[in-house]
Write an enzyme that holds these catalytic residues in place. Sequence first.
Site, PDB file in Angstrom:
ATOM      1  N   ASN A   2      36.430 -24.724 -18.206  1.00 42.40           N
ATOM      2  CA  ASN A   2      37.296 -25.516 -17.325  1.00 42.40           C
ATOM      3  C   ASN A   2      36.753 -26.939 -17.286  1.00 42.40           C
ATOM      4  O   ASN A   2      35.748 -27.210 -16.639  1.00 42.40           O
ATOM      5  CB  ASN A   2      37.287 -24.881 -15.925  1.00 42.40           C
ATOM      6  CG  ASN A   2      38.040 -25.719 -14.911  1.00 42.40           C
ATOM      7  OD1 ASN A   2      38.749 -26.662 -15.275  1.00 42.40           O
ATOM      8  ND2 ASN A   2      37.893 -25.375 -13.632  1.00 42.40           N
ATOM      9  N   TRP A   3      37.434 -27.832 -17.977  1.00 42.50           N
ATOM     10  CA  TRP A   3      36.937 -29.214 -18.084  1.00 42.50           C
ATOM     11  C   TRP A   3      37.287 -30.069 -16.882  1.00 42.50           C
ATOM     12  O   TRP A   3      36.854 -31.226 -16.797  1.00 42.50           O
ATOM     13  CB  TRP A   3      37.489 -29.868 -19.356  1.00 42.50           C
ATOM     14  CG  TRP A   3      36.921 -29.326 -20.628  1.00 42.50           C
ATOM     15  CD1 TRP A   3      35.898 -28.414 -20.762  1.00 42.50           C
ATOM     16  CD2 TRP A   3      37.312 -29.667 -21.960  1.00 42.50           C
ATOM     17  NE1 TRP A   3      35.644 -28.166 -22.091  1.00 42.50           N
ATOM     18  CE2 TRP A   3      36.503 -28.926 -22.856  1.00 42.50           C
ATOM     19  CE3 TRP A   3      38.275 -30.522 -22.499  1.00 42.50           C
ATOM     20  CZ2 TRP A   3      36.628 -29.030 -24.239  1.00 42.50           C
ATOM     21  CZ3 TRP A   3      38.397 -30.619 -23.877  1.00 42.50           C
ATOM     22  CH2 TRP A   3      37.583 -29.882 -24.732  1.00 42.50           C
ATOM     23  N   LYS A   4      38.104 -29.549 -15.990  1.00 43.75           N
ATOM     24  CA  LYS A   4      38.511 -30.306 -14.790  1.00 43.75           C
ATOM     25  C   LYS A   4      39.019 -31.700 -15.203  1.00 43.75           C
ATOM     26  O   LYS A   4      39.627 -31.826 -16.267  1.00 43.75           O
ATOM     27  CB  LYS A   4      37.355 -30.366 -13.782  1.00 43.75           C
ATOM     28  CG  LYS A   4      36.762 -28.966 -13.549  1.00 43.75           C
ATOM     29  CD  LYS A   4      35.821 -28.876 -12.411  1.00 43.75           C
ATOM     30  CE  LYS A   4      35.296 -27.438 -12.326  1.00 43.75           C
ATOM     31  NZ  LYS A   4      34.525 -27.165 -11.147  1.00 43.75           N
TER      32      LYS A   4
ATOM     33  N   HIS B 104      42.603 -22.054  -8.858  1.00 43.25           N
ATOM     34  CA  HIS B 104      41.199 -22.484  -8.829  1.00 43.25           C
ATOM     35  C   HIS B 104      40.885 -22.976  -7.414  1.00 43.25           C
ATOM     36  O   HIS B 104      41.740 -23.562  -6.752  1.00 43.25           O
ATOM     37  CB  HIS B 104      40.970 -23.597  -9.859  1.00 43.25           C
ATOM     38  CG  HIS B 104      39.531 -23.950  -9.997  1.00 43.25           C
ATOM     39  ND1 HIS B 104      38.889 -24.789  -9.113  1.00 43.25           N
ATOM     40  CD2 HIS B 104      38.591 -23.543 -10.888  1.00 43.25           C
ATOM     41  CE1 HIS B 104      37.617 -24.890  -9.470  1.00 43.25           C
ATOM     42  NE2 HIS B 104      37.414 -24.144 -10.534  1.00 43.25           N
TER      43      HIS B 104
ATOM     44  N   GLU C  95      39.440 -25.467  -6.318  1.00 42.50           N
ATOM     45  CA  GLU C  95      39.733 -26.896  -6.075  1.00 42.50           C
ATOM     46  C   GLU C  95      41.215 -27.111  -5.820  1.00 42.50           C
ATOM     47  O   GLU C  95      41.601 -27.972  -5.032  1.00 42.50           O
ATOM     48  CB  GLU C  95      39.233 -27.733  -7.273  1.00 42.50           C
ATOM     49  CG  GLU C  95      37.710 -27.873  -7.236  1.00 42.50           C
ATOM     50  CD  GLU C  95      37.037 -27.945  -8.595  1.00 42.50           C
ATOM     51  OE1 GLU C  95      37.699 -28.310  -9.578  1.00 42.50           O
ATOM     52  OE2 GLU C  95      35.834 -27.617  -8.668  1.00 42.50           O
TER      53      GLU C  95
ATOM     54  N   GLU D 285      35.155 -16.543  -8.683  1.00 40.34           N
ATOM     55  CA  GLU D 285      34.352 -17.763  -8.578  1.00 40.34           C
ATOM     56  C   GLU D 285      34.002 -18.014  -7.119  1.00 40.34           C
ATOM     57  O   GLU D 285      34.800 -18.607  -6.379  1.00 40.34           O
ATOM     58  CB  GLU D 285      35.143 -18.962  -9.112  1.00 40.34           C
ATOM     59  CG  GLU D 285      35.507 -18.852 -10.572  1.00 40.34           C
ATOM     60  CD  GLU D 285      35.778 -20.222 -11.169  1.00 40.34           C
ATOM     61  OE1 GLU D 285      35.046 -20.604 -12.086  1.00 40.34           O
ATOM     62  OE2 GLU D 285      36.701 -20.911 -10.711  1.00 40.34           O
TER      63      GLU D 285
ATOM     64  N   GLY E 236      29.810 -25.693  -9.098  1.00 38.43           N
ATOM     65  CA  GLY E 236      29.282 -27.053  -9.197  1.00 38.43           C
ATOM     66  C   GLY E 236      28.057 -27.307  -8.335  1.00 38.43           C
ATOM     67  O   GLY E 236      27.670 -28.459  -8.118  1.00 38.43           O
TER      68      GLY E 236
ATOM     69  N   SER F 189      28.476 -22.219 -11.689  1.00 38.28           N
ATOM     70  CA  SER F 189      27.152 -22.635 -12.155  1.00 38.28           C
ATOM     71  C   SER F 189      26.600 -21.792 -13.303  1.00 38.28           C
ATOM     72  O   SER F 189      25.386 -21.575 -13.388  1.00 38.28           O
ATOM     73  CB  SER F 189      26.155 -22.665 -10.981  1.00 38.28           C
ATOM     74  OG  SER F 189      26.547 -23.656 -10.050  1.00 38.28           O
TER      75      SER F 189
ATOM     76  N   GLY G 100      32.392 -24.368 -15.823  1.00 39.91           N
ATOM     77  CA  GLY G 100      32.792 -25.746 -15.554  1.00 39.91           C
ATOM     78  C   GLY G 100      31.856 -26.713 -16.256  1.00 39.91           C
ATOM     79  O   GLY G 100      31.973 -26.971 -17.452  1.00 39.91           O
ATOM     80  N   GLY G 101      30.876 -27.231 -15.504  1.00 40.43           N
ATOM     81  CA  GLY G 101      29.962 -28.264 -16.002  1.00 40.43           C
ATOM     82  C   GLY G 101      29.376 -27.990 -17.389  1.00 40.43           C
ATOM     83  O   GLY G 101      29.392 -28.867 -18.259  1.00 40.43           O
TER      84      GLY G 101
HETATM   85  P1  PGA Z   1      30.801 -24.891 -12.599  1.00 43.80           P
HETATM   86  O1  PGA Z   1      32.398 -24.760 -12.349  1.00 43.80           O
HETATM   87  O2  PGA Z   1      30.483 -24.045 -13.800  1.00 43.80           O
HETATM   88  O3  PGA Z   1      30.560 -26.352 -12.842  1.00 43.80           O
HETATM   89  O4  PGA Z   1      30.132 -24.384 -11.377  1.00 43.80           O
HETATM   90  C1  PGA Z   1      33.059 -23.550 -12.531  1.00 43.80           C
HETATM   91  C2  PGA Z   1      34.536 -23.727 -12.243  1.00 43.80           C
HETATM   92  O5  PGA Z   1      34.889 -24.519 -11.372  1.00 43.80           O
HETATM   93  O6  PGA Z   1      35.374 -23.063 -12.874  1.00 43.80           O
END
Ligand code: PGA
Length: 249
Positions: free
Chosen positions: A9-11, A101, A103, A171, A177, A211, A232-233
């Site tokens: 997930n590149w956001k 998600h 967010e 998640e 994050g 994470s 994500g990251g």
């Molecule tokens: P993260 O994000 O790996 O940076 O914690 C995961 C996500 O939001 O899908």
Amino acid sequence: MKSKIVAGNWKLNKGPQETNAFATQLCELLKTELQTGAPKATQLVVFPQTLVLASAVQSFSGSSVAVGGQNIYSESTGAFTGENSAAVLRELGATHVLIGHSERRQIFGETDMLLAKKMWMALKAELLPVFCVGETLEQRQSGQTESVLTAQLQNGLAGIDRNETFWVAYEPVWAIGTGQVASPQQASEAHAFIRSFLGKTCEAPILYGGSVKPENAMAIAQQPHIDGFLVGGASLDPRSFFEIAKNLK
Ligand code: PGA
């Protein structure tokens, strides 16, 4: 044995040029891996921002890496200024889409009812939806993890046939994050709970997200009920994304 999944997930990151550079590097790593005779056991998907979708599809064409959208609207056409249609995402070459998600839920106020419509819309457009659920730290600390997951699954999957093709991503919000990954046991317990909610006949894979890094992926992947990761990251760097996939085999 079902193949494992690693989704990135590149956001709100990476434009077309960075996407293309990522694709070149990842495909190079995958090619080297294949030349060593390693089995192609992991499904890979990246989720770039919608503006980059068409060029991402082109960048990854001819590779085994699928491309998905991060969001769709619950209607496919009409007076919904600024929204993105599932059918058009599909037409551009996306095969997957993230739904719900944390967010989207927290920053954009998406409700379970809206997410249920989006799930339906994704399936109608022949996109594979990845339905995201997870509790906040406060909810976990007050013993509400299972009731929160139940409500999110019950409402978001209302009206969805369990035999449809979809994935679930667990998640925990407190792990996204933050660098505070769930322990292998916490992840496995939540996945077991989700698996039992979905029922024996439902084959939806359940991904863990929050994470995930090359260093911690293996310990979680070895637990029962973990079918892969939503990253994500660590998915922004082709090498760490690749390492996570490699560790899963
Ligand atoms: P993260 O994000 O790996 O940076 O914690 C995961 C996500 O939001 O899908």
